[in-house]
Design a protein around this motif. Structure first.
Motif, short mmCIF file in Angstrom:
data_model
loop_
_atom_site.label_atom_id
_atom_site.label_comp_id
_atom_site.label_asym_id
_atom_site.label_seq_id
_atom_site.Cartn_x
_atom_site.Cartn_y
_atom_site.Cartn_z
N GLY A 76 -14.70 1.70 -6.55
CA GLY A 76 -13.28 1.36 -6.51
C GLY A 76 -12.74 0.91 -7.84
N SER A 77 -11.55 0.34 -7.79
CA SER A 77 -10.82 -0.05 -8.99
C SER A 77 -10.85 -1.55 -9.16
N GLY A 78 -11.10 -1.96 -10.38
CA GLY A 78 -11.08 -3.38 -10.69
C GLY A 78 -10.28 -3.67 -11.93
N GLY A 79 -9.00 -3.42 -11.91
CA GLY A 79 -8.30 -2.81 -10.78
C GLY A 79 -7.26 -1.85 -11.29
N ILE A 80 -6.57 -1.25 -10.36
CA ILE A 80 -5.37 -0.48 -10.68
C ILE A 80 -4.26 -1.49 -10.99
N MET A 81 -3.62 -1.33 -12.15
CA MET A 81 -2.52 -2.22 -12.52
C MET A 81 -1.24 -1.66 -11.89
N LEU A 82 -0.92 -2.15 -10.71
CA LEU A 82 0.07 -1.52 -9.85
C LEU A 82 1.45 -1.35 -10.49
N PRO A 83 1.94 -2.31 -11.28
CA PRO A 83 3.26 -2.09 -11.89
C PRO A 83 3.30 -0.93 -12.89
N ASN A 84 2.14 -0.41 -13.27
CA ASN A 84 2.11 0.77 -14.14
C ASN A 84 2.39 2.06 -13.38
N HIS A 85 2.36 2.01 -12.05
CA HIS A 85 2.36 3.23 -11.25
C HIS A 85 3.34 3.13 -10.08
N ALA A 86 3.79 4.28 -9.61
CA ALA A 86 4.54 4.33 -8.36
C ALA A 86 3.57 4.11 -7.21
N PRO A 87 3.85 3.19 -6.30
CA PRO A 87 2.94 2.96 -5.18
C PRO A 87 2.61 4.22 -4.39
N LEU A 88 3.56 5.13 -4.27
CA LEU A 88 3.30 6.37 -3.54
C LEU A 88 2.18 7.17 -4.21
N VAL A 89 2.21 7.24 -5.54
CA VAL A 89 1.18 7.99 -6.27
C VAL A 89 -0.19 7.35 -6.08
N VAL A 90 -0.25 6.02 -6.15
CA VAL A 90 -1.52 5.32 -5.93
C VAL A 90 -2.03 5.58 -4.52
N ALA A 91 -1.13 5.54 -3.54
CA ALA A 91 -1.53 5.80 -2.15
C ALA A 91 -2.07 7.21 -2.00
N GLU A 92 -1.43 8.18 -2.64
CA GLU A 92 -1.89 9.57 -2.56
C GLU A 92 -3.25 9.73 -3.23
N GLN A 93 -3.43 9.11 -4.40
CA GLN A 93 -4.70 9.22 -5.11
C GLN A 93 -5.84 8.60 -4.30
N PRO A 133 4.64 -8.45 -5.38
CA PRO A 133 4.52 -8.53 -3.92
C PRO A 133 5.19 -7.36 -3.21
N GLU A 134 6.35 -6.94 -3.70
CA GLU A 134 7.06 -5.82 -3.08
C GLU A 134 6.30 -4.51 -3.29
N LEU A 135 5.72 -4.35 -4.47
CA LEU A 135 4.94 -3.14 -4.75
C LEU A 135 3.69 -3.07 -3.85
N VAL A 136 3.03 -4.22 -3.68
CA VAL A 136 1.86 -4.27 -2.80
C VAL A 136 2.25 -3.93 -1.37
N ALA A 137 3.36 -4.49 -0.90
CA ALA A 137 3.81 -4.22 0.47
C ALA A 137 4.13 -2.73 0.66
N GLU A 138 4.77 -2.13 -0.35
CA GLU A 138 5.10 -0.70 -0.26
C GLU A 138 3.83 0.14 -0.21
N LEU A 139 2.88 -0.19 -1.06
CA LEU A 139 1.62 0.55 -1.10
C LEU A 139 0.87 0.41 0.22
N ARG A 140 0.81 -0.79 0.76
CA ARG A 140 0.10 -1.00 2.03
C ARG A 140 0.75 -0.21 3.16
N GLN A 141 2.07 -0.08 3.12
CA GLN A 141 2.74 0.70 4.14
C GLN A 141 2.36 2.18 4.04
N TYR A 142 2.29 2.70 2.82
CA TYR A 142 1.91 4.10 2.65
C TYR A 142 0.50 4.37 3.15
N LEU A 143 -0.41 3.39 2.99
CA LEU A 143 -1.80 3.57 3.40
C LEU A 143 -2.02 3.23 4.87
N GLY A 144 -1.03 2.61 5.49
CA GLY A 144 -1.16 2.20 6.87
C GLY A 144 -0.63 3.26 7.83
#
Length: 334
Positions: A76-93, A133-144
């Motif tokens: 896994g990632s330690g870690g993905i720096m989420l503000p560098n990326h669109a949450p949708l792209v991270v979820a797809e990857q 926090p908003e980016l994490v919530a968006e990403l979790r929704q895409y993966l859920g």
């Protein structure tokens, strides 16, 4: 009733001077295969950009490569720096990775840039991290699981529920991880001075969730274990040189150990490096066991991520062997 300390590896894909990227990546793969045989729980890769000496910028690509070359260890990632990326792209990857390697992919998330300001602009990073926090919530929704009326879907990704851990080197992510009921990992391998208050914040703010019913704390530690104390201390000069290069804003390649750091740094630089390595676990088997037990007792962590920078691969592999052996004798209270 007691539990055994879990041990894992955090890898930055360090490069030697003049070395090709391919050689550095091959060494990381060999390391992952080695610690898998030793029973390590995870092999995580960091995200850094535009830093000469580190080949871990394309983190998701590296995770897929390592997962393909191993069979049981979690990657896994330690870690993905989420503000560098669109949450949708991270979820797809990571949804793609989880589909290819079921039940083996972890998604560690941080909010730092992993780079400097010009590189942040080159990454088109527009977030300061305040919206983490908003980016994490968006990403979790895409993966859920999808919600009624949801328009945007991660395909692949949706329904994979890739396990998420929040990473940090301060109290911000510790608080958020506690509030969300997620695992938390602290980067004490480079910011040891903040680890105790961060762990306290995590536990005080922890709220049980559908992920965890009680806190699960991890910590990254510099670890160099060797067959003799003298050899371990000599090997320590490699990470000391790396942090010295960081202090001087120079390339941070993995350099050969030296007999002494005397004459290579000023007293101020020595103090700065010592502060970064304040929680380093260095020594022979007995010393490593004692130092690791003290740290685990102090912080109450469930898992450690060993960051082992040695010039010779054989020294790194041997260090992980000793650590695996030592960890079997360190138990945690239930």
């Amino acid at each position: 009733m007691s539990r055994q300390l879990q041990v894992s590896v955090l890898d930055l894909v360090g490069m030697r001077p003049g070395e090709s990227t391919g050689d550095a990546i091959a060494r990381s793969v060999e390391t992952a295969q080695h610690v898998e045989r030793l029973g390590y729980k995870r092999f995580w890769l960091a995200e850094h950009h535009s830093i000469r000496g580190l080949a871990c910028s394309a983190t998701a690509v590296l995770i897929g490569h390592v997962a393909d070359k191993t069979s049981t260890i979690r990657v896994g990632s330690g870690g993905i720096m989420l503000p560098n990326h669109a949450p949708l792209v991270v979820a797809e990857q990571f949804g793609t990775l989880a589909s290819m390697y079921p039940n083996r992919i972890d998604l560690g998330l941080g909010r730092a840039p992993g780079s400097d300001m010009p590189t942040m602009r080159a990454l088109r990073r527009t977030s300061s991290g305040d919206d983490f926090p908003e980016l994490v919530a968006e990403l979790r929704q895409y993966l859920g699981d999808p919600k009624p009326g949801q328009i945007v879907h991660a395909v692949p990704g949706e329904g994979t529920h890739v396990p998420i851990t929040l990473l940090g080197s301060s109290g911000y992510s510790a608080q958020l991880a506690g509030h969300l009921g997620l695992p938390f990992a602290f980067a004490a391998h480079f910011a040891p001075q903040y680890v105790e208050p961060a762990m306290g914040l995590y536990r005080r703010h922890f709220t049980p969730s559908d992920v965890l019913d009680k806190p699960y704390a991890m910590v990254g530690l510099p670890v160099i274990a060797a067959d003799t104390e003298a050899h371990a201390k000599r090997l320590l000069t490699t990470p000391q040189q790396r942090f010295l290069s960081l202090v001087r804003n120079q390339p941070i390649e993995v350099r050969p150990p030296v007999d002494s750091m005397e004459g290579l740094w000023t007293s101020a630089e020595a103090d700065a490096v010592a502060a970064r390595l304040a929680l380093a676990v260095v020594g022979d088997r007995d010393s490593v066991k004692q130092r690791l037990q003290r740290t685990v007792d102090w912080l109450g962590v469930d898992e450690i991520f060993a960051v082992t920078d040695t010039y010779e691969q054989a020294d790194r592999l041997r260090s992980y062997e000793i650590l695996a052996d030592v960890a079997k004798e360190i138990t945690l209270p239930s």
